[in-house]
Enzyme design. Structure first.
Site, PDB file in Angstrom:
ATOM      1  N   HIS A 262       0.868  -1.192   0.000  1.00 24.48           N
ATOM      2  CA  HIS A 262       0.000   0.000   0.000  1.00 24.48           C
ATOM      3  C   HIS A 262       0.900   1.236   0.000  1.00 24.48           C
ATOM      4  O   HIS A 262       1.030   1.918   1.008  1.00 24.48           O
ATOM      5  CB  HIS A 262      -0.881  -0.050   1.260  1.00 24.48           C
ATOM      6  CG  HIS A 262      -2.020   0.913   1.257  1.00 24.48           C
ATOM      7  ND1 HIS A 262      -2.629   1.330   2.417  1.00 24.48           N
ATOM      8  CD2 HIS A 262      -2.689   1.536   0.248  1.00 24.48           C
ATOM      9  CE1 HIS A 262      -3.619   2.156   2.125  1.00 24.48           C
ATOM     10  NE2 HIS A 262      -3.670   2.303   0.822  1.00 24.48           N
ATOM     11  N   CYS A 287      -3.977   9.362   4.405  1.00 21.76           N
ATOM     12  CA  CYS A 287      -2.903   9.951   5.205  1.00 21.76           C
ATOM     13  C   CYS A 287      -1.846  10.620   4.333  1.00 21.76           C
ATOM     14  O   CYS A 287      -0.722  10.854   4.773  1.00 21.76           O
ATOM     15  CB  CYS A 287      -2.256   8.906   6.098  1.00 21.76           C
ATOM     16  SG  CYS A 287      -3.324   8.404   7.450  1.00 21.76           S
ATOM     17  N   ARG A 402     -14.634  10.792  -3.546  1.00 18.93           N
ATOM     18  CA  ARG A 402     -13.418  10.474  -4.308  1.00 18.93           C
ATOM     19  C   ARG A 402     -13.534  10.898  -5.760  1.00 18.93           C
ATOM     20  O   ARG A 402     -14.627  11.118  -6.285  1.00 18.93           O
ATOM     21  CB  ARG A 402     -13.178   8.954  -4.247  1.00 18.93           C
ATOM     22  CG  ARG A 402     -12.999   8.417  -2.825  1.00 18.93           C
ATOM     23  CD  ARG A 402     -11.689   7.749  -2.637  1.00 18.93           C
ATOM     24  NE  ARG A 402     -11.392   7.457  -1.235  1.00 18.93           N
ATOM     25  CZ  ARG A 402     -10.182   7.115  -0.816  1.00 18.93           C
ATOM     26  NH1 ARG A 402      -9.174   7.035  -1.650  1.00 18.93           N
ATOM     27  NH2 ARG A 402      -9.951   6.881   0.457  1.00 18.93           N
TER      28      ARG A 402
HETATM   29  P1  GTP Z   1      -6.025   6.403   0.186  1.00 18.24           P
HETATM   30  O1  GTP Z   1      -6.349   6.778  -1.210  1.00 18.24           O
HETATM   31  O2  GTP Z   1      -7.235   6.341   1.086  1.00 18.24           O
HETATM   32  O3  GTP Z   1      -5.174   5.195   0.344  1.00 18.24           O
HETATM   33  O4  GTP Z   1      -5.234   7.602   0.863  1.00 18.24           O
HETATM   34  P2  GTP Z   1      -4.043   8.603   0.515  1.00 18.24           P
HETATM   35  O5  GTP Z   1      -2.942   8.309   1.486  1.00 18.24           O
HETATM   36  O6  GTP Z   1      -3.701   8.673  -0.915  1.00 18.24           O
HETATM   37  O7  GTP Z   1      -4.758   9.926   0.965  1.00 18.24           O
HETATM   38  P3  GTP Z   1      -4.553  11.419   0.526  1.00 18.24           P
HETATM   39  O8  GTP Z   1      -3.203  11.746  -0.013  1.00 18.24           O
HETATM   40  O9  GTP Z   1      -5.669  11.801  -0.340  1.00 18.24           O
HETATM   41  O10 GTP Z   1      -4.698  12.072   1.982  1.00 18.24           O
HETATM   42  C1  GTP Z   1      -5.440  13.175   2.120  1.00 18.24           C
HETATM   43  C2  GTP Z   1      -5.437  13.727   3.520  1.00 18.24           C
HETATM   44  O11 GTP Z   1      -4.114  13.880   4.055  1.00 18.24           O
HETATM   45  C3  GTP Z   1      -6.037  15.118   3.448  1.00 18.24           C
HETATM   46  O12 GTP Z   1      -6.812  15.313   4.601  1.00 18.24           O
HETATM   47  C4  GTP Z   1      -4.802  16.006   3.430  1.00 18.24           C
HETATM   48  O13 GTP Z   1      -5.082  17.304   3.878  1.00 18.24           O
HETATM   49  C5  GTP Z   1      -3.864  15.255   4.383  1.00 18.24           C
HETATM   50  N1  GTP Z   1      -2.443  15.563   4.134  1.00 18.24           N
HETATM   51  C6  GTP Z   1      -1.683  15.160   3.101  1.00 18.24           C
HETATM   52  N2  GTP Z   1      -0.407  15.612   3.214  1.00 18.24           N
HETATM   53  C7  GTP Z   1      -0.370  16.309   4.390  1.00 18.24           C
HETATM   54  C8  GTP Z   1       0.671  17.002   5.089  1.00 18.24           C
HETATM   55  O14 GTP Z   1       1.820  17.058   4.669  1.00 18.24           O
HETATM   56  N3  GTP Z   1       0.328  17.593   6.274  1.00 18.24           N
HETATM   57  C9  GTP Z   1      -0.941  17.530   6.777  1.00 18.24           C
HETATM   58  N4  GTP Z   1      -1.185  18.136   7.938  1.00 18.24           N
HETATM   59  N5  GTP Z   1      -1.948  16.883   6.144  1.00 18.24           N
HETATM   60  C10 GTP Z   1      -1.667  16.278   4.975  1.00 18.24           C
HETATM   61  C1  SPV Z   2      -8.062   3.149   0.774  1.00  8.26           C
HETATM   62  O1  SPV Z   2      -9.027   3.103   1.567  1.00  8.26           O
HETATM   63  O2  SPV Z   2      -6.884   2.913   1.147  1.00  8.26           O
HETATM   64  C2  SPV Z   2      -8.268   3.520  -0.633  1.00  8.26           C
HETATM   65  C3  SPV Z   2      -9.645   3.697  -1.099  1.00  8.26           C
HETATM   66  O3  SPV Z   2      -7.309   3.659  -1.358  1.00  8.26           O
HETATM   67  S1  SPV Z   2     -10.406   2.192  -1.531  1.00  8.26           S
HETATM   68  O4  SPV Z   2     -10.012   1.876  -2.914  1.00  8.26           O
HETATM   69  O5  SPV Z   2     -11.858   2.387  -1.466  1.00  8.26           O
HETATM   70  O6  SPV Z   2      -9.994   1.142  -0.665  1.00  8.26           O
HETATM   71 MN    MN Z   3      -5.363   3.182  -0.344  1.00  3.96          MN
END
Ligand code: GTP
Ligand code: SPV
Ligand code: MN
Length: 619
Positions: A262, A287, A402
């Site tokens: 992941h 995250c 999304r």
């Molecule tokens: P999945 O698709 O669910 O696996 O997640 P992902 O890890 O790709 O999530 P994504 O990058 O979309 O995370 C978005 C969240 O992380 C939002 O709430 C952003 O504001 C927060 N975020 C990302 N980078 C930072 C950072 O450097 N600092 C802070 N404080 N928040 C961050």
């Molecule tokens: C996650 O939850 O880590 C995602 C979104 O990337 S999903 O494809 O719905 O699991």
């Molecule tokens: Mn994911």
């Protein structure tokens, strides 16, 4: 009774399957026939992945009220889908690993014996597609024929899933042609569990987002099969993603000597030396993987290019290094919090050809979500289809809303995404949301310590997971909901991979963008400024930074982190890197409990790492 032994008009269904089939592969034909016999769709459609097919499906969905076309000038070729209000995220408590032995699923997975689960699913799957079309969706994860790539087929009665699969994977005829008789491929079956004809033959009205209250996301890692019932959303329905590329693929990787993770994947180029590096990072859901993969450095001298934002497959290459691919072809990204200031690259990527799910609709036919713009529109239609104003007191977009968008629209896409056999990895980062304790960055002392870091990640929950947002939970390697086998065996597999790579192994770091001060504010500006952490990581690899060794790993020595152009108060900097021995010792106790769940399957090397860490903390 097996899934295939369903009474019915087998000959007729076989005719229906083969009349339209675009393959001669008897293994695929007999599996599709067997499934059609069980699921009893009205018709079977073999997807070819063309634009004409996309147009036909979207037109049908718009006419049926399942997709809302967005304004042609503001968001060309784009659509909004609104899910059922109870079908908005992955359902971890309905996700099952069906290995023959319970220990092989391990204590962090829900387990059922394969035969038991098949028997439980049978009555649900029997006739589940009545009145609907069954789409046959062939897809490749990674370039067709690549050294790390894999092939699969998804059967689904959700045209929404078909459209998303076309964006998220290399879907179509080339993938189908790549599946040769006798070769390994993954069989996935998805139904929304809402037949349009009852068992008594009564015709029902369709709804915009069909799904069922009963949900099952089931994996049979020993036979490379997935059955998903009752949900149309995200990882529950796009079976290439978490079901195949993580849960099933992690087991394939264990058996075949590779890793399914992941992790985002990015390319970082030092513009002074022109040297390129590749970094993966494992952070739990929502995250910041998408953010980091699309990072715009705020310090000069670095260029970041995107390869992947969610999943990486890692395998040793001919040169002895660990190579990585992003097996996906699109992003299924979190909308809220994505805006011009936090992720301008994503905003540019979303110019068109995008499916938005559960975001708000503006009065002029565009989309909006919390954090997209500073100015909040005076009126919107919210994700449930209701009128919304800033005074409504509830979010306009669902927190786990999304976008699905082709990766090739990303302005920062690296050529490496097209690389047939992947790119060599230099560094691996592990992270999570930790308000306390975990410093901004620390390098592991060696591979084994790095595996320990990954195994002990905990993170505050987000809207992508069910449960209470903010609650701290263990999420080893950000794989808690995604590892298809016993997590302790998975740690053992990581240790073996490192041993095999030896000196060529990438270096492992831990990062945390989310540490907070006593006043609850983030201590680190994050986002583009995370380039400062990447800069230190690469300079450590090059031996340009000394670092200081602490009990938990090597952190930047005072002055080593490039802070030019930002004001981080000295007190905040101190707090960002403060390692409180007592809190860490308390965390070690929790780690001991956590490891305890796995009994003697925990690799001795990790128990030793825990003992060593306690020793260093007490010293
Ligand atoms: P999945 O698709 O669910 O696996 O997640 P992902 O890890 O790709 O999530 P994504 O990058 O979309 O995370 C978005 C969240 O992380 C939002 O709430 C952003 O504001 C927060 N975020 C990302 N980078 C930072 C950072 O450097 N600092 C802070 N404080 N928040 C961050
Ligand atoms: C996650 O939850 O880590 C995602 C979104 O990337 S999903 O494809 O719905 O699991
Ligand atoms: Mn994911």
């Amino acid at each position: 009774m097996t899934l295939a032994q369903v009474p019915g008009t087998h000959g007729l269904i076989e005719q229906r399957v083969t009349a339209e089939a675009t393959t001669q592969n008897p293994e695929i034909l007999s599996w599709v026939t067997e499934m059609a016999t069980l699921l009893q769709p009205d018709s079977v459609y073999w997807c070819n992945g063309t634009q004409d097919e996309w147009n036909l499906i979207t037109e049908g969905m718009v006419a049926a009220g399942s997709l809302i076309p967005l304004d042609k000038d503001k968001r060309p070729g784009s659509f909004l889908a609104r899910s059922h209000p109870d079908d908005v995220a992955r359902v971890e408590d309905r996700t099952f690993i069906c290995s023959e032995k319970e220990e092989d699923a391990g204590p962090t997975n829900n387990w059922r014996a394969p035969a038991e689960m098949r028997a439980e699913l049978e009555p649900l799957l029997n006739g589940a597609m009545r009145g609907r079309t069954m789409y046959v969706v062939p897809f490749s994860m990674g370039p067709v024929g690549g050294a790390i790539s894999q092939l699969g087929v998804q059967l689904t009665d959700s045209p929404y899933a078909v459209l998303n699969m076309r964006i998220m994977t290399r879907m179509g005829q080339e993938a189908l042609d790549g599946i040769l008789p006798g070769s390994e491929w993954v069989r996935t079956v998805h139904t929304v569990g809402a037949p349009l004809v009852t068992k008594d033959g009564i015709q029902l009205e369709d709804v915009a987002w069909p799904c069922s209250d009963t949900k099952y996301i089931t994996h049979f890692p020993e036979t490379l099969e997935v059955f998903s019932y009752g949900s149309g959303y995200g990882g529950n329905a796009l079976l290439s993603k978490k079901c195949f590329a993580l849960r099933i693929a992690s087991v394939m990787g264990r058996n075949e000597g590779w890793l399914a993770e992941h992790m985002l994947l990015l390319k970082l180029t030092n513009e002074d030396t022109n040297k390129a590096y590749h970094i993966t990072a494992a952070f739990p859901s929502a995250c910041g993987k998408t953010n980091l993969a699309m990072l715009q450095p705020t310090i000069p001298g670095w260029k970041v290019e995107t390869i992947g934002d969610d999943i990486s497959w890692l395998r040793k290459g001919a040169d002895g290094r660990l190579n990585a691919i992003n097996p996906e072809a699109g992003f299924f990204g979190v909308a809220p919090g994505t805006g011009e200031t936090t992720n301008p690259v994503a905003m540019e990527t979303l110019w068109g050809h995008t499916i938005f799910t559960n975001v708000a609709l503006t009065d002029d036919g565009d989309v909006w979500w919390e954090g997209m713009t500073e100015e909040v529109p005076a009126h919107l239609t919210d994700w449930l289809g209701n009128d919304w104003t800033p005074e409504s007191g509830r979010p306009a977009a669902h927190p786990n809303s999304r976008f699905t968008v082709p990766i090739t629209q990303t302005p920062t896409l690296a050529d490496d995404w097209f690389e047939q056999d992947g790119v060599p990895l230099d560094a691996i980062l592990f992270g999570g949301r930790r308000a306390t304790n975990v410093p901004l960055v620390a390098e592991s002392l060696n591979w084994e310590h790095g595996v320990f870091m990954g195994a002990t990640i905990s993170s505050e929950k987000t809207a992508a997971q069910e449960g209470t947002v903010g609650e701290l939970r263990r999420d080893p390697f950000a794989m808690l909901p995604f590892c298809g086998y016993n997590m302790a065996d998975y740690w053992g597999h990581w240790l073996e991979i490192g041993e095999d790579l030896g000196e060529a192994a990438p270096h492992i770091f831990q990062v945390n963008w989310f540490r907070k001060g006593a006043d609850g504010r983030f201590l680190w500006p994050g986002f583009g400024d995370n380039s400062r952490v990447l800069d230190w990581v690469i300079r450590r690899l090059e031996g340009e930074k000394e670092g200081v060794q602490t009990a938990i790993g090597t952190v930047p020595a005072p002055g080593e982190l490039n802070l030019d152009g930002i004001e981080v108060p000295e007190a905040d900097l101190q707090e960002l890197f403060r390692i409180d021995a007592d809190s860490w010792l308390a965390e070690c106790d929790l780690t001991e409990d956590f490891f305890g769940q796995f009994g003697d399957r925990v690799p001795a090397k990790l128990t030793q790492q825990l003992a060593d860490l306690r020793g260093r903390l007490r010293a």
